[in-house]
Enzyme design. Structure first.
Site, PDB file in Angstrom:
ATOM      1  N   ASN A   1      43.519   4.505  10.008  1.00 43.25           N
ATOM      2  CA  ASN A   1      42.094   4.402   9.692  1.00 43.25           C
ATOM      3  C   ASN A   1      41.590   5.818   9.447  1.00 43.25           C
ATOM      4  O   ASN A   1      41.400   6.584  10.379  1.00 43.25           O
ATOM      5  CB  ASN A   1      41.351   3.746  10.870  1.00 43.25           C
TER       6      ASN A   1
ATOM      7  N   GLU B   1      32.858   1.685  16.014  1.00 42.49           N
ATOM      8  CA  GLU B   1      31.870   2.576  15.384  1.00 42.49           C
ATOM      9  C   GLU B   1      30.874   1.761  14.563  1.00 42.49           C
ATOM     10  O   GLU B   1      29.689   2.089  14.497  1.00 42.49           O
ATOM     11  CB  GLU B   1      32.591   3.640  14.535  1.00 42.49           C
TER      12      GLU B   1
ATOM     13  N   HIS C   1      35.034  -2.678  13.846  1.00 40.35           N
ATOM     14  CA  HIS C   1      35.393  -1.434  14.532  1.00 40.35           C
ATOM     15  C   HIS C   1      34.228  -1.028  15.447  1.00 40.35           C
ATOM     16  O   HIS C   1      33.058  -1.241  15.096  1.00 40.35           O
ATOM     17  CB  HIS C   1      35.669  -0.330  13.504  1.00 40.35           C
TER      18      HIS C   1
ATOM     19  N   LYS D   1      38.790   6.704   8.458  1.00 38.54           N
ATOM     20  CA  LYS D   1      37.349   6.823   8.726  1.00 38.54           C
ATOM     21  C   LYS D   1      36.670   7.562   7.549  1.00 38.54           C
ATOM     22  O   LYS D   1      37.127   7.424   6.414  1.00 38.54           O
ATOM     23  CB  LYS D   1      37.110   7.489  10.079  1.00 38.54           C
TER      24      LYS D   1
ATOM     25  N   SER E   1      43.384   7.294  20.258  1.00 38.54           N
ATOM     26  CA  SER E   1      44.140   8.520  20.520  1.00 38.54           C
ATOM     27  C   SER E   1      45.659   8.322  20.504  1.00 38.54           C
ATOM     28  O   SER E   1      46.385   8.969  21.258  1.00 38.54           O
ATOM     29  CB  SER E   1      43.682   9.170  21.833  1.00 38.54           C
TER      30      SER E   1
ATOM     31  N   GLU F   1      40.994  -1.622  20.842  1.00 45.44           N
ATOM     32  CA  GLU F   1      40.626  -0.208  20.836  1.00 45.44           C
ATOM     33  C   GLU F   1      39.595   0.053  21.928  1.00 45.44           C
ATOM     34  O   GLU F   1      38.395  -0.193  21.711  1.00 45.44           O
ATOM     35  CB  GLU F   1      40.033   0.182  19.473  1.00 45.44           C
TER      36      GLU F   1
ATOM     37  N   GLY G   1      39.101   8.853  19.628  1.00 45.57           N
ATOM     38  CA  GLY G   1      38.723  10.217  19.261  1.00 45.57           C
ATOM     39  C   GLY G   1      38.522  11.147  20.451  1.00 45.57           C
ATOM     40  O   GLY G   1      37.989  12.240  20.305  1.00 45.57           O
TER      41      GLY G   1
HETATM   42  P1  13P Z   1      41.672   7.998  17.095  1.00 46.65           P
HETATM   43  O1  13P Z   1      43.122   7.677  16.881  1.00 46.65           O
HETATM   44  O2  13P Z   1      41.190   9.199  16.350  1.00 46.65           O
HETATM   45  O3  13P Z   1      41.326   8.003  18.552  1.00 46.65           O
HETATM   46  O4  13P Z   1      40.837   6.776  16.455  1.00 46.65           O
HETATM   47  C1  13P Z   1      41.193   5.477  16.780  1.00 46.65           C
HETATM   48  C2  13P Z   1      40.458   4.543  15.914  1.00 46.65           C
HETATM   49  O5  13P Z   1      39.259   4.365  16.034  1.00 46.65           O
HETATM   50  C3  13P Z   1      41.212   3.842  14.859  1.00 46.65           C
HETATM   51  O6  13P Z   1      40.460   2.817  14.293  1.00 46.65           O
END
Ligand code: 13P
Length: 254
Positions: A9, A96, A94, A11, A211, A166, A172
C-alpha cells in the site's frame, strides 16, 4: 493451502519518476516469487503502473473506490473504472480512511459489494486502536467491522475477498504486533467466517499489516492463520519489499 499474498500500500507517496524506478526494481526482483505480489499505488498513477506491469506477474490494486457505479460524485473513482485500467484488487476500509474521512462500516460494506459486482477483489481492512486494545475489546471491535460486511454482502462474497488485520497502533509506528497477537486475531476472524461457511473461511486469505518489514516478516508469516502482509512504508523500497515477498513464499510453502 492458501497462496500467500503480499500487498504494497503505497498510500499517498510517489511521483511518476520515483514509481518508474520502484517498478523496475520490483519487476526484476519479483520474477520467481511463490507468493502473489500486489502493488496499490495512488489512483492517478494506476494507468502508469498497470501499463508497466502488463507482462509481469505483479498484480495492481487501488487504495479506495466509490460505492457508486457512475454519476455526479465529484472526485470519486468508480469500480468499473479500476477494472477498465486493469486493476484486480481494491483496499477497502483502511483505518486511515475510517479515521480521517469518516468511512463507516456501512459505507465500507457498500463499497465491498460494489467492488465485487464490478469484478474487483476487495481487501477488507479491520483493526483496533490502542485505546480499544487496552480496554480489552479488540476482538469485539474487529468482529463488528467484519460482521457489517458479512451481513450486507453475504458470506459467499468472501470467496473472492481478502481480509487485512491492521492494528491501528502498529501502522507507521514501527511497533509491530507480536506474531502471537496477530495469530490470535487472525484465528478469531477465521472462526467468525467459519460460523457462516467453513470452506470459505478455510480459503480466505487474512493478511497482517502494521510496520511489517524484512526483519519481522518471517515470524509473522510463520503463523498458521497469517497468509501474508499488507505493507506500507517498506513497500516503497524495492529490495525490502522483494525480501518480504520471498519470505512469504518460503513460509507458506510445504
Ligand atoms: P506501515 O507498514 O507503514 O506500518 O503501514 C501499514 C499499512 O497501513 C498498510 O495498509
Amino acid at each position: 493451502m492458501r497462496r500467500a499474498l503480499v500487498a504494497g500500500n503505497w498510500k499517498m507517496n510517489g511521483s511518476s519518476e520515483s514509481i518508474r524506478t520502484l517498478l523496475s526494481g520490483l519487476v526484476s526482483g519479483c520474477q520467481a516469487t511463490v507468493a502473489e505480489v500486489l502493488v496499490c499505488p495512488p489512483s492517478v498513477y494506476l494507468a502508469q503502473v498497470t501499463q508497466t506491469l502488463q507482462e509481469s506477474p505483479i498484480a495492481v490494486g487501488a487504495q479506495n473506490v466509490s460505492e457508486h457505479s457512475a454519476g455526479a460524485y465529484t472526485g470519486e473513482v468508480a469500480p468499473g473504472m479500476l477494472i477498465d485500467l486493469g486493476c484486480q484488487y481494491v483496499i477497502l476500509g483502511h483505518s486511515e480512511r475510517r479515521a480521517l474521512y469518516g468511512e463507516t462500516d456501512q459505507q465500507v460494506a457498500a463499497k465491498f459489494s460494489a467492488a465485487l459486482e464490478a469484478g474487483l477483489k476487495p481487501i477488507l481492512c479491520v483493526g483496533e486502536t490502542l485505546e480499544q486494545r487496552e480496554q480489552g475489546v479488540t476482538l469485539q471491535v474487529i468482529g463488528t467491522q467484519l460482521q457489517a460486511v458479512i451481513d450486507h454482502c453475504g458470506i459467499a462474497a468472501f470467496a473472492d475477498a481478502v481480509i487485512a488485520y491492521e492494528p491501528v497502533w502498529a501502522i507507521g509506528t514501527g511497533k509491530t504486533a507480536t506474531a502471537e497477537q496477530a495469530q490470535e486475531v487472525h484465528l478469531a476472524i477465521r472462526q467468525q467466517l467459519s460460523q457462516a461457511d467453513k470452506s470459505i473461511a478455510e480459503g480466505c486469505r487474512i493478511l497482517y499489516g502494521g510496520s511489517v518489514n524484512a526483519a519481522n516478516a518471517a515470524e509473522l508469516f510463520a503463523k498458521p492463520d497469517v497468509d501474508g502482509g499488507l505493507v506500507g512504508g517498506a513497500s516503497l523500497k524495492a529490495d525490502e519489499f522483494i525480501t518480504i515477498c520471498q519470505v512469504a513464499g518460503e513460509e507458506k510453502t510445504v
